[in-house]
Design a protein around this motif. Structure first.
Motif, PDB file in Angstrom:
ATOM      1  N   HIS A 109      70.435  33.279  26.432  1.00  0.00           N
ATOM      2  CA  HIS A 109      70.215  32.890  27.824  1.00  0.00           C
ATOM      3  C   HIS A 109      68.963  33.557  28.384  1.00  0.00           C
ATOM      4  O   HIS A 109      68.141  32.904  29.058  1.00  0.00           O
ATOM      5  CB  HIS A 109      71.443  33.267  28.653  1.00  0.00           C
ATOM      6  CG  HIS A 109      71.258  33.084  30.127  1.00  0.00           C
ATOM      7  ND1 HIS A 109      71.236  31.861  30.739  1.00  0.00           N
ATOM      8  CD2 HIS A 109      71.067  34.012  31.126  1.00  0.00           C
ATOM      9  CE1 HIS A 109      71.056  32.017  32.035  1.00  0.00           C
ATOM     10  NE2 HIS A 109      70.953  33.306  32.300  1.00  0.00           N
ATOM     11  N   GLN A 110      68.783  34.829  28.092  1.00  0.00           N
ATOM     12  CA  GLN A 110      67.613  35.556  28.587  1.00  0.00           C
ATOM     13  C   GLN A 110      66.317  35.018  27.993  1.00  0.00           C
ATOM     14  O   GLN A 110      65.265  35.063  28.647  1.00  0.00           O
ATOM     15  CB  GLN A 110      67.767  37.043  28.280  1.00  0.00           C
ATOM     16  CG  GLN A 110      68.851  37.735  29.093  1.00  0.00           C
ATOM     17  CD  GLN A 110      69.039  39.187  28.702  1.00  0.00           C
ATOM     18  OE1 GLN A 110      68.674  39.603  27.596  1.00  0.00           O
ATOM     19  NE2 GLN A 110      69.633  39.975  29.600  1.00  0.00           N
TER      20      GLN A 110
ATOM     21  N   GLN B  77      65.465  32.122  27.698  1.00  0.00           N
ATOM     22  CA  GLN B  77      65.029  30.963  28.473  1.00  0.00           C
ATOM     23  C   GLN B  77      64.523  31.356  29.853  1.00  0.00           C
ATOM     24  O   GLN B  77      64.172  30.489  30.665  1.00  0.00           O
ATOM     25  CB  GLN B  77      66.176  29.952  28.585  1.00  0.00           C
ATOM     26  CG  GLN B  77      66.552  29.364  27.231  1.00  0.00           C
ATOM     27  CD  GLN B  77      67.860  28.615  27.229  1.00  0.00           C
ATOM     28  OE1 GLN B  77      68.290  28.123  26.203  1.00  0.00           O
ATOM     29  NE2 GLN B  77      68.526  28.522  28.380  1.00  0.00           N
TER      30      GLN B  77
ATOM     31  N   ASP C 223      73.380  37.607  33.931  1.00  0.00           N
ATOM     32  CA  ASP C 223      72.981  38.789  33.164  1.00  0.00           C
ATOM     33  C   ASP C 223      73.721  40.023  33.671  1.00  0.00           C
ATOM     34  O   ASP C 223      73.132  41.091  33.902  1.00  0.00           O
ATOM     35  CB  ASP C 223      71.461  39.015  33.266  1.00  0.00           C
ATOM     36  CG  ASP C 223      70.680  37.889  32.598  1.00  0.00           C
ATOM     37  OD1 ASP C 223      71.149  37.394  31.553  1.00  0.00           O
ATOM     38  OD2 ASP C 223      69.622  37.502  33.120  1.00  0.00           O
TER      39      ASP C 223
ATOM     40  N   GLN D  62      81.089  33.008  31.362  1.00  0.00           N
ATOM     41  CA  GLN D  62      79.851  32.286  31.639  1.00  0.00           C
ATOM     42  C   GLN D  62      79.169  32.821  32.888  1.00  0.00           C
ATOM     43  O   GLN D  62      77.932  32.859  32.973  1.00  0.00           O
ATOM     44  CB  GLN D  62      80.134  30.789  31.773  1.00  0.00           C
ATOM     45  CG  GLN D  62      78.888  29.909  31.658  1.00  0.00           C
ATOM     46  CD  GLN D  62      78.168  30.101  30.348  1.00  0.00           C
ATOM     47  OE1 GLN D  62      78.754  30.029  29.276  1.00  0.00           O
ATOM     48  NE2 GLN D  62      76.862  30.374  30.434  1.00  0.00           N
TER      49      GLN D  62
ATOM     50  N   ASN E 282      74.250  36.005  25.583  1.00  0.00           N
ATOM     51  CA  ASN E 282      73.470  36.440  26.738  1.00  0.00           C
ATOM     52  C   ASN E 282      71.993  36.594  26.376  1.00  0.00           C
ATOM     53  O   ASN E 282      71.109  36.264  27.173  1.00  0.00           O
ATOM     54  CB  ASN E 282      74.025  37.754  27.270  1.00  0.00           C
ATOM     55  CG  ASN E 282      73.394  38.156  28.594  1.00  0.00           C
ATOM     56  OD1 ASN E 282      73.553  37.468  29.593  1.00  0.00           O
ATOM     57  ND2 ASN E 282      72.671  39.263  28.595  1.00  0.00           N
TER      58      ASN E 282
ATOM     59  N   ILE F 107      77.210  35.814  31.833  1.00  0.00           N
ATOM     60  CA  ILE F 107      76.007  35.449  31.076  1.00  0.00           C
ATOM     61  C   ILE F 107      74.946  34.876  32.015  1.00  0.00           C
ATOM     62  O   ILE F 107      73.770  35.256  31.952  1.00  0.00           O
ATOM     63  CB  ILE F 107      76.363  34.440  29.965  1.00  0.00           C
ATOM     64  CG1 ILE F 107      77.236  35.112  28.906  1.00  0.00           C
ATOM     65  CG2 ILE F 107      75.104  33.851  29.335  1.00  0.00           C
ATOM     66  CD1 ILE F 107      77.786  34.166  27.855  1.00  0.00           C
ATOM     67  N   ASP F 108      75.352  33.966  32.889  1.00  0.00           N
ATOM     68  CA  ASP F 108      74.392  33.316  33.788  1.00  0.00           C
ATOM     69  C   ASP F 108      73.704  34.315  34.703  1.00  0.00           C
ATOM     70  O   ASP F 108      72.541  34.124  35.087  1.00  0.00           O
ATOM     71  CB  ASP F 108      75.102  32.251  34.633  1.00  0.00           C
ATOM     72  CG  ASP F 108      75.538  31.052  33.806  1.00  0.00           C
ATOM     73  OD1 ASP F 108      75.021  30.875  32.687  1.00  0.00           O
ATOM     74  OD2 ASP F 108      76.410  30.300  34.286  1.00  0.00           O
TER      75      ASP F 108
ATOM     76  N   THR G 141      77.134  27.799  23.069  1.00  0.00           N
ATOM     77  CA  THR G 141      77.978  28.568  23.982  1.00  0.00           C
ATOM     78  C   THR G 141      78.450  29.877  23.350  1.00  0.00           C
ATOM     79  O   THR G 141      78.360  30.067  22.130  1.00  0.00           O
ATOM     80  CB  THR G 141      79.217  27.758  24.385  1.00  0.00           C
ATOM     81  OG1 THR G 141      80.090  27.649  23.244  1.00  0.00           O
ATOM     82  CG2 THR G 141      78.834  26.356  24.853  1.00  0.00           C
TER      83      THR G 141
END
Length: 445
Positions: free
Chosen positions: A257-258, A260, A425, A419, A254, A422-423, A219
């Motif tokens: 996250h990207q 993935q 972008d 979050q 972030n 981030i989710d 996280t």
């Protein structure tokens, strides 16, 4: 008149002497009954299961051992507790005992509940008891767990740390070996982490969908802890979300996250060996590494654990969670409760036993580093280079969560906002300015 007849007549018409004799006999029996010392009852508040949310076959094993030893050393004392209370119901159960005037003398306290009990005056201050006890020293505890046992202004000791648990990074050794990537060292960085995640995240079966991933469960808060920055002022009256190091941590989260590519990674993906990294408590490592729990969790990959990666200005440190034990402010057995508190939290032999009967780690120094690697890590073979001293150092250097009253609520608000960025972008130049203003407004209400 027969002998039996004379006895019957005497019982129907007893003489004054016989009445006096019977009364004296009854008086002696009653006196002996009331003079017999009654055991002193010391009541313990506890809950079933592990504090660290891992399977535990005998959740009262450590408590029962400490009680047996304590009662043997304190004749005339009986230590009791109510079994079967779930952790989720424990706070409500304690509240009910408090309303009924039946608060246990000694109370196990999950970390998230500590501030509530301390602020309500439900816990007995321990400073005087600790200072007067020549057999006790606060220096015997790791700093982070002990820090959390104090009031938010650091002036009053309200509990002792009973168990502690660092958050470490699980590493899928099998996946990395298959990809030709060595397991990172403990001093690895965010850049190392991101590079590996990007390399291993791919479609392995050619169906056009990603089925192997870099990380699950990491996280933005993990990144902030290792960034070298502080999220809040110690008194909880202001936040620092615009600190460049915090912004950098969130941009790093972030980037992960990207990597993935918008695909959701699940716990099942990790259990099936499809994920390279997952932050977890060390209790999970100790629980799921050995047989029989390992075969219930995963069967086709080997894992290890290392420190969390650090940011450019940060350190490879971990948050340390703590299970505390305190004394009710209304106990009538203050000294006896203190002796039990020491036996549970401070006694070196007992804290060593804690490692043997549970997945928890002792909060007392000098035990983990002297534990055989096979026992600590739950290995059937070699220690694979892992050192008990390294685990002890992680706790020694660990960070403690903030303790101001509105911390949890502030973090829930911050997590929801960050979050979402981030989710989606959606990080922009002024994103953190807006979040900091909203969090500060909340803190000052």
């Amino acid at each position: 008149m027969s002998k039996l007849g004379r006895i019957r007549q005497a019982l129907r018409h007893p003489s004054p002497f016989l009445c006096l004799l019977l009364a004296s006999y009854l008086f002696v029996l009653l006196a002996l009954y009331f003079m017999e010392p009654k055991p002193i009852i010391l009541r313990i508040g506890t809950f079933a299961g592990s504090n660290w949310d891992v399977p535990e076959g005998a959740s009262y094993a450590y408590l029962d051992e400490v009680i047996a030893q304590f009662e043997a050393e304190h004749p005339g004392v009986k230590v009791t507790y109510q079994s079967g209370i779930r952790k989720a119901d424990y706070a409500e159960w304690l509240a009910g005992r408090a309303l009924d005037g039946e608060m246990p003398d000694v109370i196990l306290i999950p970390q998230d509940d500590f501030n509530l009990y301390a602020d309500l005056g439900a816990l007995l201050p321990l400073d005087d008891l600790a200072k007067k006890d020549a057999s006790f020293s606060l220096d015997d505890f790791y700093p982070a767990p002990l820090d959390f046992a104090r009031s938010t202004d650091d002036t009053t000791l309200y509990a002792l740390p009973a168990e502690c648990m660092p958050r470490l990074m699980f590493v899928n050794r099998t996946l990395l070996e298959r990809e030709g990537i060595p397991v990172p060292q403990d001093d690895w960085t965010w850049d190392d982490f991101l590079a590996i995640c990007r390399k291993v995240t791919r479609d392995t079966d050619g169906d056009g969908r990603l089925d192997q991933f870099g990380t699950y469960g990491y996280t933005w808060q993990d990144a902030v802890i290792t960034s070298g920055a502080s999220l809040f002022r110690p008194d909880g009256r202001a936040s620092h979300f615009t600190d460049e190091r915090i912004e950098s941590a969130i941009r790093f989260a972030n980037a992960l996250h990207q990597s993935q590519q918008g695909q959701i990674v699940t716990e099942r993906d990790f259990d099936l060996g499809r994920v390279a990294f997952r932050p977890f408590s060390f209790a999970a490592y100790r629980t799921y590494r050995p047989y029989p729990w390992r075969i219930k969790k995963a069967t086709d990959f080997e894992w290890d654990c290392i420190r969390l990666p650090r940011g450019p200005e940060g350190k490879n440190i971990s948050p340390v969670q703590t299970l505390l034990m305190g004394i009710s402010a209304k106990t009538r057995e203050r000294q006896l409760a203190w002796e039990f508190l020491k036996a549970y939290c401070h006694d070196k032999d007992n804290q060593t036993m804690l490692l043997e009967v549970s997945a928890a780690l002792p909060a007392r120094r000098g035990i983990i580093e002297n534990t055989p690697a096979r026992e600590l890590f739950g290995m059937t073979g070699s220690s694979e280079g892992r050192s008990p001293l390294a685990v002890s150092q992680v706790i020694e250097e660990g960070s403690v969560p903030y303790r101001f009253p509105r911390y949890q609520a502030a973090m829930l608000l911050a997590d929801r906002k960050i979050q979402a960025l981030i989710d989606n972008d959606a990080l922009e130049v002024n994103s953190m300015n807006r979040i900091q203003k909203e969090i500060n407004d909340f803190l000052l209400k």
